[in-house]
Write a protein that holds these residues in place. Structure first.
Motif, mmCIF file in Angstrom:
data_model
loop_
_atom_site.group_PDB
_atom_site.id
_atom_site.type_symbol
_atom_site.label_atom_id
_atom_site.label_comp_id
_atom_site.label_asym_id
_atom_site.label_seq_id
_atom_site.Cartn_x
_atom_site.Cartn_y
_atom_site.Cartn_z
ATOM 1 N N GLY A 11 33.407 46.012 56.770
ATOM 2 C CA GLY A 11 34.518 46.719 56.130
ATOM 3 C C GLY A 11 35.339 45.838 55.205
ATOM 4 N N ASP A 12 35.570 44.579 55.622
ATOM 5 C CA ASP A 12 36.298 43.655 54.746
ATOM 6 C C ASP A 12 35.529 43.455 53.442
ATOM 7 O OD1 ASP A 12 38.246 43.252 56.725
ATOM 8 O OD2 ASP A 12 37.197 41.515 57.558
ATOM 9 N N GLN A 13 34.209 43.341 53.547
ATOM 10 C CA GLN A 13 33.390 43.151 52.348
ATOM 11 C C GLN A 13 33.382 44.405 51.481
ATOM 12 O OE1 GLN A 13 29.671 41.759 53.977
ATOM 13 N NE2 GLN A 13 30.409 39.656 54.074
ATOM 14 N N GLN A 14 33.391 45.575 52.100
ATOM 15 C CA GLN A 14 33.462 46.811 51.317
ATOM 16 C C GLN A 14 34.756 46.849 50.508
ATOM 17 O OE1 GLN A 14 32.716 49.520 54.752
ATOM 18 N NE2 GLN A 14 31.316 50.553 53.327
ATOM 19 N N ALA A 45 40.752 51.938 54.181
ATOM 20 C CA ALA A 45 41.076 51.114 55.344
ATOM 21 C C ALA A 45 39.804 50.802 56.114
ATOM 22 C CB ALA A 45 42.070 51.851 56.245
ATOM 23 N N THR A 46 39.826 49.691 56.808
ATOM 24 C CA THR A 46 38.714 49.391 57.695
ATOM 25 C C THR A 46 38.739 50.400 58.839
ATOM 26 O OG1 THR A 46 40.109 47.673 58.686
ATOM 27 C CG2 THR A 46 38.453 46.966 57.085
ATOM 28 N N GLY A 47 37.612 50.551 59.520
ATOM 29 C CA GLY A 47 37.374 51.641 60.461
ATOM 30 C C GLY A 47 38.462 51.973 61.458
ATOM 31 N N THR A 48 38.726 51.064 62.386
ATOM 32 C CA THR A 48 39.699 51.355 63.440
ATOM 33 C C THR A 48 41.105 51.466 62.885
ATOM 34 O OG1 THR A 48 38.288 50.123 64.967
ATOM 35 C CG2 THR A 48 40.500 50.639 65.724
#
Length: 126
Positions: free
Chosen positions: A64-67, A37-40
């Protein structure tokens, strides 16, 4: 040896509580999955359901989306649930569109709202 299936969970700011509720509601089925999941969003999911295996990546606007896109392209993500907020402009809209494009190119199930995500979860075994 088979690997644990992986689901990516992302939510725009106005949809983060919906994602936490989604994780609570589907906790039993998500227990068998590795979650990225993205961070938040990952933090909110972990707070809502501490028992889940959640790997938090960077915040969406910080990469995060790119990861997650990279994980999709290497075959490490099997499903994407991305609760989008169509009524709020996103400064990283290009990254969001790229992520949805990758999910389409690599032919993984993708839900962009709660109704579709619930249907996808119904197809899974606990």
């Amino acid at each position: 040896m088979s690997r644990t299936r992986c689901i990516a969970l992302i939510a725009h700011d106005q949809k983060k509580e919906d994602m936490a509720d989604f994780a609570r509601h589907h906790q039993a089925k998500l227990m068998g999955w590795r979650i990225v999941a993205t961070g938040t969003t990952g933090g909110r999911i972990k707070d809502a359901v501490p028992e889940l295996d959640v790997t938090r990546l960077k915040s969406g606007p910080l990469g995060g989306d790119q990861q997650i896109g990279a994980l999709i392209s290497t075959g490490e993500v099997d499903m994407l649930v991305f609760f989008v907020d169509p009524l709020t402009p996103m400064p990283h809209d290009v990254d969001v569109k790229a992520l949805m494009r990758l999910a389409t190119v690599y032919d993984i199930p993708m839900a962009l709202n709660l109704a579709t995500a619930d249907i996808l979860m119904q197809t899974l075994t606990a």
